[in-house]
Motif scaffolding. Structure first.
Motif, PDB file in Angstrom:
ATOM      1  N   PRO A 115       5.219 -11.120 -10.787  1.00  0.00           N
ATOM      2  CA  PRO A 115       4.366 -11.437 -11.944  1.00  0.00           C
ATOM      3  C   PRO A 115       2.896 -11.615 -11.598  1.00  0.00           C
ATOM      4  O   PRO A 115       2.035 -11.436 -12.465  1.00  0.00           O
ATOM      5  CB  PRO A 115       4.970 -12.740 -12.484  1.00  0.00           C
ATOM      6  CG  PRO A 115       5.717 -13.329 -11.326  1.00  0.00           C
ATOM      7  CD  PRO A 115       6.220 -12.171 -10.543  1.00  0.00           C
ATOM      8  N   ASN A 116       2.592 -11.960 -10.354  1.00  0.00           N
ATOM      9  CA  ASN A 116       1.198 -12.146  -9.939  1.00  0.00           C
ATOM     10  C   ASN A 116       0.678 -10.937  -9.160  1.00  0.00           C
ATOM     11  O   ASN A 116      -0.175 -11.077  -8.280  1.00  0.00           O
ATOM     12  CB  ASN A 116       1.052 -13.415  -9.097  1.00  0.00           C
ATOM     13  CG  ASN A 116       1.243 -14.668  -9.930  1.00  0.00           C
ATOM     14  OD1 ASN A 116       0.971 -14.671 -11.124  1.00  0.00           O
ATOM     15  ND2 ASN A 116       1.734 -15.732  -9.308  1.00  0.00           N
ATOM     16  N   ALA A 117       1.183  -9.764  -9.525  1.00  0.00           N
ATOM     17  CA  ALA A 117       0.758  -8.541  -8.844  1.00  0.00           C
ATOM     18  C   ALA A 117      -0.263  -7.787  -9.681  1.00  0.00           C
ATOM     19  O   ALA A 117      -0.193  -7.764 -10.914  1.00  0.00           O
ATOM     20  CB  ALA A 117       1.952  -7.637  -8.565  1.00  0.00           C
ATOM     21  N   ARG A 118      -1.189  -7.147  -8.994  1.00  0.00           N
ATOM     22  CA  ARG A 118      -2.183  -6.281  -9.626  1.00  0.00           C
ATOM     23  C   ARG A 118      -2.023  -4.885  -9.049  1.00  0.00           C
ATOM     24  O   ARG A 118      -1.973  -4.722  -7.833  1.00  0.00           O
ATOM     25  CB  ARG A 118      -3.593  -6.807  -9.341  1.00  0.00           C
ATOM     26  CG  ARG A 118      -4.725  -5.906  -9.853  1.00  0.00           C
ATOM     27  CD  ARG A 118      -6.058  -6.373  -9.303  1.00  0.00           C
ATOM     28  NE  ARG A 118      -7.147  -5.457  -9.645  1.00  0.00           N
ATOM     29  CZ  ARG A 118      -8.262  -5.318  -8.926  1.00  0.00           C
ATOM     30  NH1 ARG A 118      -8.439  -6.043  -7.816  1.00  0.00           N
ATOM     31  NH2 ARG A 118      -9.198  -4.466  -9.306  1.00  0.00           N
ATOM     32  N   LEU A 119      -1.923  -3.888  -9.920  1.00  0.00           N
ATOM     33  CA  LEU A 119      -1.755  -2.507  -9.492  1.00  0.00           C
ATOM     34  C   LEU A 119      -3.070  -1.761  -9.648  1.00  0.00           C
ATOM     35  O   LEU A 119      -3.670  -1.764 -10.725  1.00  0.00           O
ATOM     36  CB  LEU A 119      -0.670  -1.813 -10.323  1.00  0.00           C
ATOM     37  CG  LEU A 119      -0.478  -0.309 -10.120  1.00  0.00           C
ATOM     38  CD1 LEU A 119      -0.109   0.013  -8.676  1.00  0.00           C
ATOM     39  CD2 LEU A 119       0.583   0.227 -11.086  1.00  0.00           C
ATOM     40  N   VAL A 120      -3.526  -1.137  -8.556  1.00  0.00           N
ATOM     41  CA  VAL A 120      -4.782  -0.389  -8.566  1.00  0.00           C
ATOM     42  C   VAL A 120      -4.506   1.027  -8.080  1.00  0.00           C
ATOM     43  O   VAL A 120      -3.919   1.219  -7.010  1.00  0.00           O
ATOM     44  CB  VAL A 120      -5.844  -1.048  -7.649  1.00  0.00           C
ATOM     45  CG1 VAL A 120      -7.133  -0.215  -7.656  1.00  0.00           C
ATOM     46  CG2 VAL A 120      -6.121  -2.470  -8.096  1.00  0.00           C
ATOM     47  N   GLU A 121      -4.921   2.009  -8.872  1.00  0.00           N
ATOM     48  CA  GLU A 121      -4.841   3.401  -8.433  1.00  0.00           C
ATOM     49  C   GLU A 121      -6.171   3.794  -7.821  1.00  0.00           C
ATOM     50  O   GLU A 121      -7.230   3.553  -8.404  1.00  0.00           O
ATOM     51  CB  GLU A 121      -4.494   4.333  -9.593  1.00  0.00           C
ATOM     52  CG  GLU A 121      -4.348   5.781  -9.145  1.00  0.00           C
ATOM     53  CD  GLU A 121      -3.705   6.673 -10.184  1.00  0.00           C
ATOM     54  OE1 GLU A 121      -4.397   7.576 -10.684  1.00  0.00           O
ATOM     55  OE2 GLU A 121      -2.504   6.463 -10.488  1.00  0.00           O
TER      56      GLU A 121
ATOM     57  N   SER B 276       0.836  -1.197   0.000  1.00  0.00           N
ATOM     58  CA  SER B 276       0.000   0.000   0.000  1.00  0.00           C
ATOM     59  C   SER B 276       0.874   1.251   0.000  1.00  0.00           C
ATOM     60  O   SER B 276       1.708   1.429   0.898  1.00  0.00           O
ATOM     61  CB  SER B 276      -0.915  -0.004   1.230  1.00  0.00           C
ATOM     62  OG  SER B 276      -1.723   1.140   1.258  1.00  0.00           O
ATOM     63  N   SER B 277       0.713   2.093  -1.031  1.00  0.00           N
ATOM     64  CA  SER B 277       1.561   3.288  -1.189  1.00  0.00           C
ATOM     65  C   SER B 277       3.019   2.909  -0.984  1.00  0.00           C
ATOM     66  O   SER B 277       3.719   3.488  -0.138  1.00  0.00           O
ATOM     67  CB  SER B 277       1.154   4.377  -0.195  1.00  0.00           C
ATOM     68  OG  SER B 277      -0.200   4.716  -0.329  1.00  0.00           O
ATOM     69  N   PRO B 278       3.514   1.950  -1.751  1.00  0.00           N
ATOM     70  CA  PRO B 278       4.818   1.363  -1.417  1.00  0.00           C
ATOM     71  C   PRO B 278       5.979   2.332  -1.575  1.00  0.00           C
ATOM     72  O   PRO B 278       6.017   3.174  -2.470  1.00  0.00           O
ATOM     73  CB  PRO B 278       4.939   0.207  -2.424  1.00  0.00           C
ATOM     74  CG  PRO B 278       4.085   0.618  -3.580  1.00  0.00           C
ATOM     75  CD  PRO B 278       2.928   1.352  -2.962  1.00  0.00           C
TER      76      PRO B 278
ATOM     77  N   ARG C  21      -2.038   2.378  -4.993  1.00  0.00           N
ATOM     78  CA  ARG C  21      -1.433   3.710  -5.037  1.00  0.00           C
ATOM     79  C   ARG C  21      -2.528   4.763  -5.123  1.00  0.00           C
ATOM     80  O   ARG C  21      -3.434   4.669  -5.953  1.00  0.00           O
ATOM     81  CB  ARG C  21      -0.497   3.864  -6.245  1.00  0.00           C
ATOM     82  CG  ARG C  21       0.162   5.230  -6.303  1.00  0.00           C
ATOM     83  CD  ARG C  21       1.017   5.451  -7.527  1.00  0.00           C
ATOM     84  NE  ARG C  21       1.683   6.749  -7.436  1.00  0.00           N
ATOM     85  CZ  ARG C  21       1.127   7.911  -7.796  1.00  0.00           C
ATOM     86  NH1 ARG C  21      -0.119   7.921  -8.303  1.00  0.00           N
ATOM     87  NH2 ARG C  21       1.786   9.045  -7.669  1.00  0.00           N
ATOM     88  N   GLY C  22      -2.472   5.760  -4.236  1.00  0.00           N
ATOM     89  CA  GLY C  22      -3.416   6.865  -4.295  1.00  0.00           C
ATOM     90  C   GLY C  22      -3.086   7.806  -5.442  1.00  0.00           C
ATOM     91  O   GLY C  22      -1.918   8.018  -5.761  1.00  0.00           O
ATOM     92  N   SER C  23      -4.096   8.379  -6.049  1.00  0.00           N
ATOM     93  CA  SER C  23      -3.877   9.255  -7.195  1.00  0.00           C
ATOM     94  C   SER C  23      -3.087  10.503  -6.828  1.00  0.00           C
ATOM     95  O   SER C  23      -2.454  11.113  -7.693  1.00  0.00           O
ATOM     96  CB  SER C  23      -5.225   9.659  -7.808  1.00  0.00           C
ATOM     97  OG  SER C  23      -6.027  10.350  -6.853  1.00  0.00           O
TER      98      SER C  23
END
Length: 398
Positions: free
Chosen positions: A366-372, A228-230, A347-349
């Motif tokens: 490879p099994n990661a999903r990125l969501v903004e 989260s917000s890495p 990730r926050g916008s």
């Protein structure tokens, strides 16, 4: 008349130089010893020597008989006055008594030597515990978050702990002990203590970096990860930095510019033990809290409600030394590339950290999903709690 003016000019310039020389002498001595009394004596000795030299020049220019003899008296007097002034300028301020430890806080006494404060909720139906990793380094949260409560209600064992050197956990006598490897070792010891073959890690900011470091060291011991917000996977990949929160820099600089904090920072750069001897954990942590409070609302989208405030103190030395060590570690990305652990990257916008940092997590895993998450800054759970909770609970199957 000319002689007096010249002598006065030498004194006006020379005495501040003597004070600077004394401080430099302290810093130099700190590179040789962590005994703060010896460091202070070195500063006084250097100041006195320069003050005598300045006095000799002053009284020679003024045409005083036996200039050396008079200069010694001048140097002694200047040193006494400077010492008294230093006692005032560098006197430690009063530090508030620490807040009472809440009744739900427990402690792990780990084989690493860390005494770790934690809170726990839920349990019973799920095989892997959920462990929340706070950011900073050294800036703990307070208690179980609403998302953690929701996970606990669905059967997960949920833990949130204060990393070593922060919150209610151990402060180390030697600040150089705050390393990335120590944090990873503590997390592994926690897994062993819980008797869990694998854990689910939810890391916020630096906590996401820590989760990645743990995965590099123990690739098969994490069932799922939420970043989260890495923060960075490897700081050296971003020589220009990854961004800073917006802030009222006049107030922040004022808070950071106290003489004691500046001297502690100088000592920290040459000998962390000397810095620790000069400024206690209690004082340093309180000063870091003051600065953190000035920065807390600069990490959200404009117009967001004020971030909540709690009494769980940050850890100054854990923050400073872990950050320094983090910049010196080997690149973990070769060990992480291709790691099959399912991961959710949020990730926050409005996050001040560059979007490429979060994108790298998706590339490495490879099994990661990125969501903004729109309308959220660095603290997604604060600005968009419902959306954050929905994303996390859905990903974990809660």
């Amino acid at each position: 008349m000319v002689r007096r003016v010249g002598a006065g000019a030498v004194a006006v310039v020379g005495l501040p130089l003597a004070a600077v020389a004394g401080l430099v002498g302290m810093v130099f001595a700190a590179g040789l010893s962590s005994w703060i009394a010896l460091v202070a004596c070195a500063g006084v000795f250097v100041f006195a020597g320069v003050a005598v030299l300045v006095g000799w020049v002053v009284f020679t220019v003024a045409g005083t008989a036996e200039a050396w003899r008079v200069a010694v008296g001048f140097g002694v007097l200047a040193t006494v006055i400077a010492f008294a002034g230093g006692m005032v300028v560098f006197a430690p301020p009063g530090v508030p008594e620490p807040a009472a430890v809440p009744a739900n806080v427990r402690f792990w006494h780990l084989p690493t030597g860390s005494h770790i404060a934690y809170v726990h909720a839920g349990g019973g139906g799920r095989p892997e515990p959920v462990v929340f990793l706070h950011g900073g380094p050294g800036t703990p949260a307070e208690g179980i978050s609403p998302t953690g409560r929701a996970l606990a209600d669905s059967g997960f064992d949920v833990y949130a702990y204060d990393q070593v050197g922060a919150g209610r956990s151990t402060r180390l006598d030697d600040p150089t002990g705050y390393t990335v490897a120590r944090h990873v070792a503590d997390l592994e010891a926690i897994r062993v203590t819980l008797g869990a073959p694998r854990m689910i890690l939810i890391g916020q900011s630096w906590g996401a970096s820590l989760a990645a470091q743990y995965l590099a060291a123990h690739p098969d011991r994490v069932a799922k990860a939420v970043f989260s917000s890495p923060g960075e996977l490897w700081p050296q990949a971003w020589p220009g930095g990854v961004g800073e929160p917006a802030a009222d820099y006049d107030r922040v600089l004022s808070a950071e510019s106290s003489p004691r904090l500046l001297l502690a920072a100088a000592l920290l750069s040459v000998n962390p033990k000397a810095a620790h001897g000069f400024m206690s954990d209690a004082e340093a942590d309180q000063r870091m809290r003051e600065i953190t409070l000035l920065l807390k609302d600069g990490a959200d989208c404009p117009g967001s409600p004020p971030a909540p405030v709690h009494d769980n103190l940050p850890g100054f030395y854990a923050n400073q030394r872990t950050a320094i060590d983090f910049k010196a570690i080997p690149d973990p990305r070769p060990a992480l590339h291709g790691n099959p652990t399912p991961a959710l990257v949020l990730r926050g916008s409005c996050d001040y950290i560059r979007p490429e940092v979060a994108a790298e997590y998706r590339t490495v895993f490879p099994n990661a999903r990125l969501v903004e998450v729109p309308g959220a800054g660095h603290a997604i759970a604060h600005a968009q709690q419902a959306r954050y909770q929905a994303l996390v609970t859905e990903f974990l199957g809660a």
